[in-house]
Design a protein around this motif. Structure first.
Motif, PDB file in Angstrom:
ATOM      1  N   ALA A   1       4.426  -0.262 -13.123  1.00  0.00           N
ATOM      2  CA  ALA A   1       5.123  -1.345 -13.825  1.00  0.00           C
ATOM      3  C   ALA A   1       6.393  -1.735 -13.074  1.00  0.00           C
ATOM      4  O   ALA A   1       6.731  -2.925 -12.974  1.00  0.00           O
ATOM      5  N   ALA A   2       7.095  -0.754 -12.540  1.00  0.00           N
ATOM      6  CA  ALA A   2       8.302  -1.042 -11.759  1.00  0.00           C
ATOM      7  C   ALA A   2       7.945  -1.826 -10.499  1.00  0.00           C
ATOM      8  O   ALA A   2       8.642  -2.788 -10.145  1.00  0.00           O
ATOM      9  N   LEU A   3       6.865  -1.436  -9.827  1.00  0.00           N
ATOM     10  CA  LEU A   3       6.446  -2.175  -8.634  1.00  0.00           C
ATOM     11  C   LEU A   3       6.175  -3.635  -8.979  1.00  0.00           C
ATOM     12  O   LEU A   3       6.630  -4.542  -8.276  1.00  0.00           O
ATOM     13  N   ARG A   4       5.416  -3.846 -10.057  1.00  0.00           N
ATOM     14  CA  ARG A   4       5.114  -5.231 -10.459  1.00  0.00           C
ATOM     15  C   ARG A   4       6.395  -6.009 -10.729  1.00  0.00           C
ATOM     16  O   ARG A   4       6.521  -7.160 -10.320  1.00  0.00           O
TER      17      ARG A   4
ATOM     18  N   VAL B   1       5.812  -6.308  -6.216  1.00  0.00           N
ATOM     19  CA  VAL B   1       4.922  -5.569  -5.316  1.00  0.00           C
ATOM     20  C   VAL B   1       3.576  -5.371  -6.017  1.00  0.00           C
ATOM     21  O   VAL B   1       3.520  -4.730  -7.065  1.00  0.00           O
ATOM     22  N   PRO B   2       2.495  -5.909  -5.457  1.00  0.00           N
ATOM     23  CA  PRO B   2       1.183  -5.712  -6.088  1.00  0.00           C
ATOM     24  C   PRO B   2       0.686  -4.281  -5.897  1.00  0.00           C
ATOM     25  O   PRO B   2       0.890  -3.677  -4.848  1.00  0.00           O
ATOM     26  N   VAL B   3       0.048  -3.734  -6.918  1.00  0.00           N
ATOM     27  CA  VAL B   3      -0.574  -2.413  -6.810  1.00  0.00           C
ATOM     28  C   VAL B   3      -1.734  -2.564  -5.828  1.00  0.00           C
ATOM     29  O   VAL B   3      -2.641  -3.366  -6.037  1.00  0.00           O
ATOM     30  N   THR B   4      -1.648  -1.801  -4.723  1.00  0.00           N
ATOM     31  CA  THR B   4      -2.563  -1.967  -3.599  1.00  0.00           C
ATOM     32  C   THR B   4      -3.037  -0.607  -3.100  1.00  0.00           C
ATOM     33  O   THR B   4      -2.201   0.249  -2.842  1.00  0.00           O
ATOM     34  N   PRO B   5      -4.337  -0.388  -2.960  1.00  0.00           N
ATOM     35  CA  PRO B   5      -5.432  -1.304  -3.252  1.00  0.00           C
ATOM     36  C   PRO B   5      -5.642  -1.470  -4.753  1.00  0.00           C
ATOM     37  O   PRO B   5      -5.239  -0.627  -5.550  1.00  0.00           O
ATOM     38  N   GLY B   6      -6.284  -2.564  -5.106  1.00  0.00           N
ATOM     39  CA  GLY B   6      -6.447  -2.931  -6.499  1.00  0.00           C
ATOM     40  C   GLY B   6      -7.175  -1.907  -7.354  1.00  0.00           C
ATOM     41  O   GLY B   6      -6.966  -1.859  -8.570  1.00  0.00           O
ATOM     42  N   ARG B   7      -7.993  -1.043  -6.739  1.00  0.00           N
ATOM     43  CA  ARG B   7      -8.741  -0.055  -7.541  1.00  0.00           C
ATOM     44  C   ARG B   7      -7.799   0.892  -8.289  1.00  0.00           C
ATOM     45  O   ARG B   7      -8.191   1.501  -9.271  1.00  0.00           O
ATOM     46  N   PHE B   8      -6.543   1.020  -7.840  1.00  0.00           N
ATOM     47  CA  PHE B   8      -5.605   1.894  -8.542  1.00  0.00           C
ATOM     48  C   PHE B   8      -5.179   1.327  -9.892  1.00  0.00           C
ATOM     49  O   PHE B   8      -4.635   2.043 -10.722  1.00  0.00           O
ATOM     50  N   ARG B   9      -5.453   0.048 -10.120  1.00  0.00           N
ATOM     51  CA  ARG B   9      -5.112  -0.551 -11.416  1.00  0.00           C
ATOM     52  C   ARG B   9      -5.922   0.064 -12.553  1.00  0.00           C
ATOM     53  O   ARG B   9      -5.569  -0.082 -13.709  1.00  0.00           O
TER      54      ARG B   9
ATOM     55  N   TRP C   1       0.840  -1.199   0.000  1.00  0.00           N
ATOM     56  CA  TRP C   1       0.000   0.000   0.000  1.00  0.00           C
ATOM     57  C   TRP C   1       0.875   1.249   0.000  1.00  0.00           C
ATOM     58  O   TRP C   1       0.655   2.166  -0.777  1.00  0.00           O
ATOM     59  N   GLN C   2       1.883   1.274   0.867  1.00  0.00           N
ATOM     60  CA  GLN C   2       2.751   2.451   0.957  1.00  0.00           C
ATOM     61  C   GLN C   2       3.558   2.653  -0.330  1.00  0.00           C
ATOM     62  O   GLN C   2       3.734   3.784  -0.782  1.00  0.00           O
ATOM     63  N   LYS C   3       4.023   1.574  -0.927  1.00  0.00           N
ATOM     64  CA  LYS C   3       4.787   1.703  -2.177  1.00  0.00           C
ATOM     65  C   LYS C   3       3.886   2.144  -3.323  1.00  0.00           C
ATOM     66  O   LYS C   3       4.304   2.935  -4.175  1.00  0.00           O
ATOM     67  N   THR C   4       2.638   1.661  -3.341  1.00  0.00           N
ATOM     68  CA  THR C   4       1.687   2.117  -4.353  1.00  0.00           C
ATOM     69  C   THR C   4       1.389   3.595  -4.162  1.00  0.00           C
ATOM     70  O   THR C   4       1.338   4.369  -5.127  1.00  0.00           O
ATOM     71  N   HIS C   5       1.212   4.001  -2.924  1.00  0.00           N
ATOM     72  CA  HIS C   5       0.969   5.411  -2.615  1.00  0.00           C
ATOM     73  C   HIS C   5       2.118   6.268  -3.153  1.00  0.00           C
ATOM     74  O   HIS C   5       1.897   7.277  -3.812  1.00  0.00           O
ATOM     75  N   LEU C   6       3.322   5.833  -2.893  1.00  0.00           N
ATOM     76  CA  LEU C   6       4.508   6.543  -3.385  1.00  0.00           C
ATOM     77  C   LEU C   6       4.500   6.623  -4.909  1.00  0.00           C
ATOM     78  O   LEU C   6       4.831   7.661  -5.485  1.00  0.00           O
ATOM     79  N   ALA C   7       4.088   5.548  -5.565  1.00  0.00           N
ATOM     80  CA  ALA C   7       4.130   5.464  -7.025  1.00  0.00           C
ATOM     81  C   ALA C   7       3.147   6.399  -7.707  1.00  0.00           C
ATOM     82  O   ALA C   7       3.314   6.719  -8.883  1.00  0.00           O
TER      83      ALA C   7
ATOM     84  N   ALA D   1      13.796   2.824  -6.669  1.00  0.00           N
ATOM     85  CA  ALA D   1      13.028   1.599  -6.917  1.00  0.00           C
ATOM     86  C   ALA D   1      12.827   1.361  -8.407  1.00  0.00           C
ATOM     87  O   ALA D   1      12.992   0.239  -8.898  1.00  0.00           O
ATOM     88  N   VAL D   2      12.482   2.411  -9.142  1.00  0.00           N
ATOM     89  CA  VAL D   2      12.256   2.275 -10.586  1.00  0.00           C
ATOM     90  C   VAL D   2      13.553   1.857 -11.283  1.00  0.00           C
ATOM     91  O   VAL D   2      13.540   0.978 -12.156  1.00  0.00           O
ATOM     92  N   ARG D   3      14.645   2.450 -10.887  1.00  0.00           N
ATOM     93  CA  ARG D   3      15.935   2.081 -11.498  1.00  0.00           C
ATOM     94  C   ARG D   3      16.322   0.655 -11.130  1.00  0.00           C
ATOM     95  O   ARG D   3      16.857  -0.076 -11.962  1.00  0.00           O
ATOM     96  N   ARG D   4      16.038   0.250  -9.890  1.00  0.00           N
ATOM     97  CA  ARG D   4      16.333  -1.116  -9.466  1.00  0.00           C
ATOM     98  C   ARG D   4      15.491  -2.112 -10.274  1.00  0.00           C
ATOM     99  O   ARG D   4      15.960  -3.184 -10.631  1.00  0.00           O
TER     100      ARG D   4
END
Length: 191
Positions: free
Chosen positions: A104-107, A111-119, A60-66, A167-170
């Motif tokens: 895409a970088a999270l995936r 890391v799943p995009v969380t919550p799913g509604r952001f997909r 959730w926190q990583k999706t928020h950041l993204a 994260a994106v570069r990694r």
């Protein structure tokens, strides 16, 4: 937190987020929904906050950041003015592109995009999503939650941006929209 704001002179101004976008979200590090978590959520509900419980707070926190970082970078490029950003469809599309790249970088990093509604950001056609985002940006709540926060917390936004970029570069995924948002961004001229 499901709210945002900042200082205007000696006053603190804040509003609650649209609960469709973000509720005040609680979770335990191990993903358990504990009595302590339910009690904390109940306290916030009684105080008038829309609340959600999340089993995967790290995702959730990583999706928020993204999605927060690209939005903040767009706001900075629009002079810390959400209304100006709303009137720049080219810049709104760039923000959406950067969010999609970040997801895409999270995936790629597992890391799943969380919550799913952001997909929905990934599946709606860009012109439709840009029109919806443009309308959403033209709102006093966004002025307080996002633009005011950007004006008051450039150090925090730089720190979050640096974390997302790492994260994106990694992940090794392409991120041209994110790079374009960084080019000449006043956020980095403020150092």
């Amino acid at each position: 937190p499901g709210m945002g704001g900042g200082k205007k002179g000696p006053e603190v101004t804040y509003v609650l987020s649209n609960p469709l976008l973000q509720k005040t979200t609680f979770g335990e590090a191990d993903g358990a929904i504990t009595p302590r978590l339910r009690k904390t959520a109940a306290l916030f509900r009684r105080a008038g906050f829309p609340v959600a419980l999340e089993r995967n707070m790290e995702a959730w926190q990583k999706t928020h950041l993204a999605w927060v970082v690209p939005l903040a970078l767009g706001i900075y490029l629009a002079g810390c003015d959400n209304y100006a950003l709303a009137k720049r469809p080219d810049l709104v599309r760039l923000v959406i592109g950067a969010v999609r790249e970040s997801f895409a970088a999270l995936r790629r990093l597992g890391v799943p995009v969380t919550p799913g509604r952001f997909r929905v950001t990934e599946v709606l056609p860009l012109p439709l999503l840009a029109a919806l985002m443009g309308r959403a940006l033209d709102d006093r709540r966004i002025e307080i939650i996002a633009a005011l926060h950007c004006r008051n917390a450039p150090g925090e936004i730089r720190h979050l941006t640096d974390g997302l970029l790492a994260a994106v570069r990694r992940a090794g995924t392409p991120h041209p929209s994110l790079e374009r948002l960084l080019e000449g961004n006043p956020l980095y001229r403020q150092r």
